[in-house]
Design a protein around this motif. Structure first.
Motif, PDB file in Angstrom:
ATOM      1  N   ARG A  22       0.835  -1.211   0.000  1.00  0.00           N
ATOM      2  CA  ARG A  22       0.000   0.000   0.000  1.00  0.00           C
ATOM      3  C   ARG A  22       0.868   1.259   0.000  1.00  0.00           C
ATOM      4  NH1 ARG A  22      -4.973  -1.064  -1.625  1.00  0.00           N
ATOM      5  NH2 ARG A  22      -5.199   1.156  -1.318  1.00  0.00           N
ATOM      6  N   PHE A  23       1.942   1.252   0.765  1.00  0.00           N
ATOM      7  CA  PHE A  23       2.810   2.430   0.844  1.00  0.00           C
ATOM      8  C   PHE A  23       3.415   2.755  -0.505  1.00  0.00           C
ATOM      9  CE2 PHE A  23       2.390   2.593   5.288  1.00  0.00           C
ATOM     10  CZ  PHE A  23       2.935   3.789   5.707  1.00  0.00           C
ATOM     11  N   ALA A  24       3.937   1.754  -1.175  1.00  0.00           N
ATOM     12  CA  ALA A  24       4.608   1.994  -2.450  1.00  0.00           C
ATOM     13  C   ALA A  24       3.616   2.364  -3.548  1.00  0.00           C
ATOM     14  CB  ALA A  24       5.406   0.760  -2.856  1.00  0.00           C
ATOM     15  N   LEU A  25       2.480   1.685  -3.588  1.00  0.00           N
ATOM     16  CA  LEU A  25       1.556   1.882  -4.700  1.00  0.00           C
ATOM     17  C   LEU A  25       0.555   3.011  -4.464  1.00  0.00           C
ATOM     18  CD1 LEU A  25       0.926  -1.837  -5.666  1.00  0.00           C
ATOM     19  CD2 LEU A  25       2.611  -0.232  -6.572  1.00  0.00           C
ATOM     20  N   GLU A  26       0.037   3.127  -3.241  1.00  0.00           N
ATOM     21  CA  GLU A  26      -0.963   4.165  -2.956  1.00  0.00           C
ATOM     22  C   GLU A  26      -0.320   5.482  -2.558  1.00  0.00           C
ATOM     23  OE1 GLU A  26      -4.326   5.104   0.444  1.00  0.00           O
ATOM     24  OE2 GLU A  26      -3.869   3.020   0.010  1.00  0.00           O
TER      25      GLU A  26
END
Length: 166
Positions: free
Chosen positions: A64-68
């Motif tokens: 989630r951190f990398a993509l969102e």
């Protein structure tokens, strides 16, 4: 931060932080997993479920951190926007909860009380870090959106229904 950099940074932080806290240190405490497995099948089963669930949540949260958020969970390379999707709709600190789940699972699998005690110490350290550094930093960085999120989503015990931020 561009997505490839965010992904690389998140993978590196995954190895350096949770990898050490939930992997290396329990491994060392159990004499490199040289202890016999618990003789109680229920402990092994429950511990295995905790480890598997913890790993799944941890990997999801890092993704989630990398993509969102186009950033990493590392304080040195934070996200551009507040990450509130996926598992973060249920609990604000899923990574810490996942790491504690993995550690406690290992304590059950190996019936090793020093690992359970380590989980308590690690949990207290995580809680102190969240309260003294992470929450104030997020409040300064993301302002009203973080405060609304903080009021709606529990920090440590997941909601039963997902938070809808819109």
């Amino acid at each position: 931060m561009r997505k490839p950099s965010a992904i690389a940074g998140s993978v590196l932080f995954l190895i350096l932080a949770p990898g050490v806290v939930a992997g290396l240190l329990p491994w060392l405490l159990t004499d490199r997993y040289g202890l016999p497995f618990s003789s109680i099948a229920g402990f092994v089963a429950a511990g295995s479920l905790l480890v598997i669930a913890g790993l799944a949540v941890l990997l999801h949260a890092f993704t989630r951190f990398a993509l969102e958020g186009s950033g990493t969970p590392a304080p040195v390379a934070p996200t551009e926007k507040l990450v509130v999707g996926g598992i973060y709709r249920y609990v604000r600190n899923p990574m810490y909860v996942a790491v504690l789940s993995i550690i406690l699972g290992q304590a059950l699998i190996f019936a090793h009380w020093p690992v359970a005690l380590y989980a308590c110490v690690a949990g207290a350290a995580m809680f102190a870090f969240v309260k003294t550094y992470e929450e104030p930093t997020l409040a300064r960085r993301y302002g009203a959106s973080y405060e609304a999120y903080r009021r709606a989503v529990p920090g440590w015990w997941p909601r039963l229904t997902p938070w809808k931020d819109r």
